[in-house]
Design a protein around this motif. Sequence first.
Motif, PDB file in Angstrom:
ATOM      1  N   GLN A 270      89.351 -32.729  52.801  1.00 59.91           N
ATOM      2  CA  GLN A 270      88.394 -31.735  53.307  1.00 59.91           C
ATOM      3  C   GLN A 270      89.098 -30.677  54.159  1.00 59.91           C
ATOM      4  O   GLN A 270      90.185 -30.903  54.675  1.00 59.91           O
ATOM      5  N   ASP A 271      88.404 -29.524  54.300  1.00 62.62           N
ATOM      6  CA  ASP A 271      88.829 -28.533  55.276  1.00 62.62           C
ATOM      7  C   ASP A 271      88.283 -29.044  56.617  1.00 62.62           C
ATOM      8  O   ASP A 271      87.076 -29.038  56.827  1.00 62.62           O
ATOM      9  N   THR A 272      89.161 -29.491  57.489  1.00 67.70           N
ATOM     10  CA  THR A 272      88.669 -30.180  58.687  1.00 67.70           C
ATOM     11  C   THR A 272      88.763 -29.340  59.966  1.00 67.70           C
ATOM     12  O   THR A 272      88.737 -29.877  61.053  1.00 67.70           O
ATOM     13  N   ARG A 273      88.867 -27.990  59.799  1.00 63.00           N
ATOM     14  CA  ARG A 273      88.782 -27.146  61.001  1.00 63.00           C
ATOM     15  C   ARG A 273      87.383 -27.338  61.604  1.00 63.00           C
ATOM     16  O   ARG A 273      86.396 -27.385  60.865  1.00 63.00           O
ATOM     17  N   ASP A 274      87.258 -27.467  62.895  1.00 64.32           N
ATOM     18  CA  ASP A 274      85.974 -27.669  63.587  1.00 64.32           C
ATOM     19  C   ASP A 274      85.242 -28.943  63.149  1.00 64.32           C
ATOM     20  O   ASP A 274      84.033 -29.051  63.282  1.00 64.32           O
ATOM     21  N   ALA A 275      85.996 -29.906  62.587  1.00 72.24           N
ATOM     22  CA  ALA A 275      85.361 -31.167  62.190  1.00 72.24           C
ATOM     23  C   ALA A 275      85.665 -32.253  63.214  1.00 72.24           C
ATOM     24  O   ALA A 275      86.646 -32.170  63.965  1.00 72.24           O
ATOM     25  N   LEU A 276      84.800 -33.234  63.247  1.00 76.40           N
ATOM     26  CA  LEU A 276      84.991 -34.386  64.122  1.00 76.40           C
ATOM     27  C   LEU A 276      84.545 -35.618  63.339  1.00 76.40           C
ATOM     28  O   LEU A 276      83.616 -35.539  62.528  1.00 76.40           O
ATOM     29  N   CYS A 277      85.224 -36.737  63.549  1.00 77.86           N
ATOM     30  CA  CYS A 277      84.836 -37.971  62.847  1.00 77.86           C
ATOM     31  C   CYS A 277      84.201 -38.953  63.821  1.00 77.86           C
ATOM     32  O   CYS A 277      84.633 -39.053  64.971  1.00 77.86           O
TER      33      CYS A 277
END
Length: 341
Positions: free
Chosen positions: A261-268
């Motif tokens: 995935q494009d994980t800019r600005d993502a959080l898990c």
Amino acid sequence: MALTFDTELLDDSTESIEKAAELIKKGELIGMPTETVYGLAANAFSPQAVLKIFKAKNRPADNPLIVHISDMSMISDIAAEIPQLAVSCAKKFWPGPLTMILPKTSKIPEITSGGLPTVGVRMPSHPTALALINAAGVPLAAPSANLSGSPSPTTAEDVMSDMKGRIPAVINGGECEAGVESTVICFTDDAIKILRPGRITKEMLEEVSPEVLIDKGVMAKVENSEPAASPGMKYKHYSPKAEVFMIDGTAEQFRHYIREQDTRDALCIVFDSSDMKGLQIPFITIGSTSEEQAHGLFSALRSADKHGAKVVYARCPSIDGVGLAVYNRLIRAAAFRVITL
Ligand code: TXA
Ligand code: MG
């Protein structure tokens, strides 16, 4: 609404509880700790006071409130009929995180029951909640103390962040133990039906009744055009500002999916830090048991917002025991976006 109050954060001393009870008697609202989540409490018998709850939360008028009692003797003013199964449930699970839907008396105003002929009743186990109900001398109508649609508050700070300026005071009773709201049940013939799963599980209810059903709205989406067994099922719920995706797969599959995935600005949101092995993305752990996950889920969803995440990828919880409650809240936070790997 106009933010007119200088909201006071009270401690849970006897004096503070007295002060809060006086405000309740005057028809005001109080942020109240319970063992599940914080509630936004008002005199359940006063339509004017209850109207303030709907305004402060921005809650749809057809979504009924739960009425909280501190003693069995209070129930006769609230419920017109109490089936034998309800008596058995009260004996076994009260005080505690179980709400029973019963036919209402005329003393319960229509606004409290969202226009329904029934009312939800619960005796919480949190000592501060019990003390506040006793001191106020009336049953307290209390939904979760969040703005409608947001994750439920599990600390007094969470209540402050949603209700500051909207209510006169919040009692700080510490972190809520369960972290998910009460189990809501109704009674059909000789069976118990779960409308909202919680800390009191299906297995625990089976000790009281051989037949325990789960309403289809617990796992699946209820469309606005369909009748909902519990109005709360219809509404968008527990959502942080971020777009949440529930990822159903093993830890290995989860990592593989995230890498693509494009994980800019993502959080898990994961169970354990080992779930993130080799990934360089911010994450929050909520624990590997269902009890830990229930305790930590709402605070994790709120943290995602504080973090400014635009997308949240959450591992899919098990649906066993209390896990069903975690799953039910998370799938709503995710607006039913489940990615099965
Ligand atoms: O643990 C809890 O239950 C917390 C604490 C504060 O006690 N309260 C809580 O209230 O979660 P609220 O309003 O956020 O959720 C109540 C749920 C809603 O989904 C509502 O639709 C349902 O219970 N409910 C209440 N009265 C009902 C009724 N008469 N029939 C069907 N569903 C009802
Ligand atoms: Mg709620």
